[in-house]
Design a protein around this motif. Sequence first.
Motif, PDB file in Angstrom:
ATOM      1  N   ARG A  16       0.838  -1.202   0.000  1.00 21.06           N
ATOM      2  CA  ARG A  16       0.000   0.000   0.000  1.00 21.06           C
ATOM      3  C   ARG A  16       0.877   1.258   0.000  1.00 21.06           C
ATOM      4  NH1 ARG A  16      -5.451   0.782   2.136  1.00 21.06           N
ATOM      5  NH2 ARG A  16      -5.322  -1.368   2.920  1.00 21.06           N
ATOM      6  N   ARG A  17       1.932   1.231   0.806  1.00 17.71           N
ATOM      7  CA  ARG A  17       2.852   2.377   0.846  1.00 17.71           C
ATOM      8  C   ARG A  17       3.564   2.546  -0.494  1.00 17.71           C
ATOM      9  NH1 ARG A  17       3.597   0.190   6.041  1.00 17.71           N
ATOM     10  NH2 ARG A  17       5.423  -0.993   5.364  1.00 17.71           N
ATOM     11  N   LYS A  75       1.170   4.118  -2.975  1.00 21.71           N
ATOM     12  CA  LYS A  75       1.048   5.564  -2.752  1.00 21.71           C
ATOM     13  C   LYS A  75       2.248   6.314  -3.336  1.00 21.71           C
ATOM     14  CE  LYS A  75      -1.912   6.193   1.297  1.00 21.71           C
ATOM     15  NZ  LYS A  75      -1.994   6.748   2.645  1.00 21.71           N
ATOM     16  N   SER A  88       2.101   9.015  -6.373  1.00 21.95           N
ATOM     17  CA  SER A  88       2.636  10.361  -6.158  1.00 21.95           C
ATOM     18  C   SER A  88       3.712  10.699  -7.182  1.00 21.95           C
ATOM     19  CB  SER A  88       3.199  10.470  -4.744  1.00 21.95           C
ATOM     20  OG  SER A  88       3.713  11.753  -4.504  1.00 21.95           O
ATOM     21  N   LEU A  93      -4.365  12.135  -2.197  1.00 23.78           N
ATOM     22  CA  LEU A  93      -3.760  10.812  -2.240  1.00 23.78           C
ATOM     23  C   LEU A  93      -4.291   9.932  -1.113  1.00 23.78           C
ATOM     24  CD1 LEU A  93      -1.703   8.932  -3.570  1.00 23.78           C
ATOM     25  CD2 LEU A  93       0.063   9.923  -2.117  1.00 23.78           C
ATOM     26  N   SER A  94      -4.450  10.523   0.084  1.00 25.27           N
ATOM     27  CA  SER A  94      -4.996   9.764   1.219  1.00 25.27           C
ATOM     28  C   SER A  94      -6.458   9.383   1.003  1.00 25.27           C
ATOM     29  CB  SER A  94      -4.860  10.585   2.510  1.00 25.27           C
ATOM     30  OG  SER A  94      -3.508  10.839   2.800  1.00 25.27           O
ATOM     31  N   VAL A 136      -6.248   6.426  -1.655  1.00 25.58           N
ATOM     32  CA  VAL A 136      -5.694   5.189  -1.083  1.00 25.58           C
ATOM     33  C   VAL A 136      -5.704   5.319   0.432  1.00 25.58           C
ATOM     34  CG1 VAL A 136      -3.787   3.549  -1.168  1.00 25.58           C
ATOM     35  CG2 VAL A 136      -4.200   5.043  -3.115  1.00 25.58           C
TER      36      VAL A 136
END
Length: 593
Positions: free
Chosen positions: A19-20, A23, A27, A38-39, A42
Motif C-alpha cells: 500500500r505504501r 502511494k 505520487s 492521495l490519502s 488510497v
Amino acid sequence: MFSKPFRVKSNTVIKGSDRRKLKADISASFPSLSAEELSELVPNKEELNVVKVYAHKGDAVTLYVLHKNPLFFEVEKRLYPTVYVLWRYPAFLPTFKTWSPVLQKLIGGADLMLPGVVVPSSGLPHVKRGDCCAVASVNNIAPVAVGTAALSSADMYSSGMKGRGVCVIHTYMDNLWASGDKSGPPSLPDTESKGQGQNGEECTSEDEEEEEGEKCVEEEENPGESVTDQICSGTEELNLAEQEEEKGEKGNEEEEENDDDQRTPQEIMDALLVQCFLHALKSKVKKSDLPLLTSSFLRNHMFACCPKGKPLDIKKSSYKKLSKFLQAMQQQHKLVRVKELTKGVESIVEVDWKNPELRFFRVPVETDDGEAAPAQHEVEGETPYHPPEITILYSVSARLEPLFLDVNKRKGTILQPAEVREFITEYVKKNELVDEINQNYVTINPTLCDCLLEKSEYHEVESLKWDDLFSRTMGRMQECYEVVFPGQRAIVKKGHIEPIDISVASRGSNKKVTLIKNLEVYQLDPAAVATALQRRVQASSVLQPIPGAKDKVLVQIQGNQIHKVGSLLLDHYQIPRKFIQGLDKAVKGGKKK
C-alpha cells in the motif's frame, strides 16, 4: 484494451508495504495530486484489493480496487487512472475535448483523431508524446476515456491537426468500467471552454453540437459532397480506425486504397517497411532472440509479416538499403539499437519494448492468416491451437498448518511458490529465528521442528539453510497445478500434471512403432495430431483406446518418430519441453556399426 472481457488470475488484499509503495508510485506518476487527495484515493484503514488480470490480447494488467471500483490499473509498470478516479478529480490529467458523436466512437474502441479534437481559446493541453491524458466532451469536463498522447502538443499543431491524437486504452462503458459499480459520469459543465469550436467559433447550445454530429453522419453517407467541417473529417477518420479494428482485412484494404491514391510508390513502400518492421518486432521477435542479425531479421521476420499480394522491396523505398532503414528506426523513432558486432555484420542488440509506437501498434488481421498460415496449421480445417498456461501450486497440509496460521491460511489453501516463500520468510522474521552469527541459516524452533524435521533429526538438526527450509516446506505440502486455456476458466487439480508420454515399442520381429498418450490433458485432439504426423513422416497411424483409462486415446505411428513428434509438439503446438516425457529416446545420429 478492455473492449473485450478480461480473465482474472488472482484477487488478494493489499499488504501494508505494498500500500505504501502504491502511494509512492501514484505520487511519482501524478505529482499534481496533493497529499490529502492521495490519502482519499488510497486510505490507510480501508480494504484495498490487488487484482491481476489478463486482457483479451494477453497483456498482463494489475488492477487496484477500492469499494469494488477499480481506481488504477498498471500495464508494463506504468500506472493509469480509471474513469472512476477522473470523475472525482477531473483535473487529474491533461484533458482533450471533443464532440459527443466522437465519444461514441471512442467507446466503440477507436482512438481519438486530431480532426475530432476541439481546440479551446486557451489552446491544447501541454503534453509530450506518450504522456497519460484524458478525453472529455465539450459540454462536460468529466472524462470518459484514458490514453496516451500519440504526439506532443507542438507536433499536433505542426501536423495541421491531422492524424492520430490520443491512443485510447480505457473508456467509460468498457469491461474495466463494468467491473465496478457501473455508475455514469457526473454532469460537470465547463463554463470557460463551453461552446468554443475548433477554430474558436462559438457554439453555445447542445442543439448545435448535435447538428455538428448530424453533419458528420451526412458527410459519411454522401462522400461526393464537399467537406467543410473539420469535425466531420475527424469522425470519418475515427470510422476508418474502427473499421480497421472490427472489419480487419476489408477495412485495411479500403484505407490503404485511399492512401495509395495520394501517395507516391516510394512513400507507399516506406509505409509498408515501417508496418512490417513494427509487426515483426511485436509478434515475431523475443528478448531471448537478441542479438539478432539484421539480415536474418529481414529474411525470417519482416518478409513473413508482409501483407499478401504486396511485395516488400527496400530498393523501391527512399532508404534503398536495410542499414539506412534501421539507422532511421534507431535515430528518429528510438525503437532499436543496431551494433556492428563483427566487421561488416550488423545485429539488432536492443529493442525498446516500451516505445509507444511499438506498444500501440495493431497487428494487421490480414497477415495473421496470410502466408504463414500453412506452416502453422498443417491440417486443413484444424482449429488453431493455443497452449495452456500451467502453474505449479502447493496446498497447505495438516502438518504444516501451524506455519501459516499467522497469515490465516488453513488446511487446503492453495498457494503459489512465491507466496509460500513469502509467508515462511515472514514467519521466520516475526519469530526472530534468523541466526545472528550467520544469516544464511534459520534456527529451528519447536513448530518448525514438528513441521519439517523427521523424528531421527529432532536432536541433531538445530538450524537449516534458507533453501533447505523452503524445499522441505514445499516437499511436505500437497502439490497441485493450475491449467488455464485461452478463453476458459482456470482448472486447479491436486497431484502432478501428467506429461505427454512418447515411447517406442516393438511389433513383430524387427518393427518399431512410436506411441503417444496423454494428449487430452492439454486439450490436443489425438486425431488431428495423428493426421499432422502422417503428413510429416509419410507413415500410417492408428488411434487405440487405452485400457483402464476413460476417454483417453493412444496415437500409434510406424517407426521411431520421436524427433518428428517432439518437433510437432514443441514448435507447432508450443507445449513446454518440461511437460513432454520421452524425447531422450530418439534415435541418435551417427554411423551404424
